[in-house]
Design an enzyme around this catalytic site. Sequence first.
Site: not given
Ligand code: 4NP
Length: 161
Positions: A8, A11, A13-15, A126
Amino acid sequence: MIKVLFVCLGNICRSPLAEAIFNHKLHNLGLVQKFQSDSCGTSDYHIGELPDERTIACAKRHQIPINHRARQLNRVDIREFDYILAMDQSNKQNILELIQKCNLQHEQLYLIREFQPDANHLDVPDPYYGGEDGFENVYQILDKSIDKFLEHLKVEHQAYV
Ligand code: 4NP
């Protein structure tokens, strides 16, 4: 050993949740020895961090062990992993850019929702800027997608899985 990488942006939240769900299902199926999995982000925003506390709460709610430190995708990952599963089209685009920049190839790069039979679109949303319900929604999407991905692996690696 079949190697699977979930990717993702951050790294956190989703992955990492996808990786945890995948490992939990492997455990229940007695397939842990056959696979190696990991997750990473295309960005360097959260390197070294634990998953977001809402990710951890979501995993806990579903009794899924989660243990990960965020790291960034690198060129070695492209060589090492048999399957690369991106959470959304922007992640996939970033992965493709790294593949091209490094003059590499990858045969098995997917959007994870390509495996979800009833998907209304192909991105795992997201959840970072939303509330807890966004994380539950991500969980439901990943749970279905990973079930079908495992079925896909069964067909592709019949003698193995
Ligand atoms: P992820 O979510 O890609 O699912 O881990 C996010 C985590 C942090 C951010 C964006 C999406 N950020 O902008 O910091």
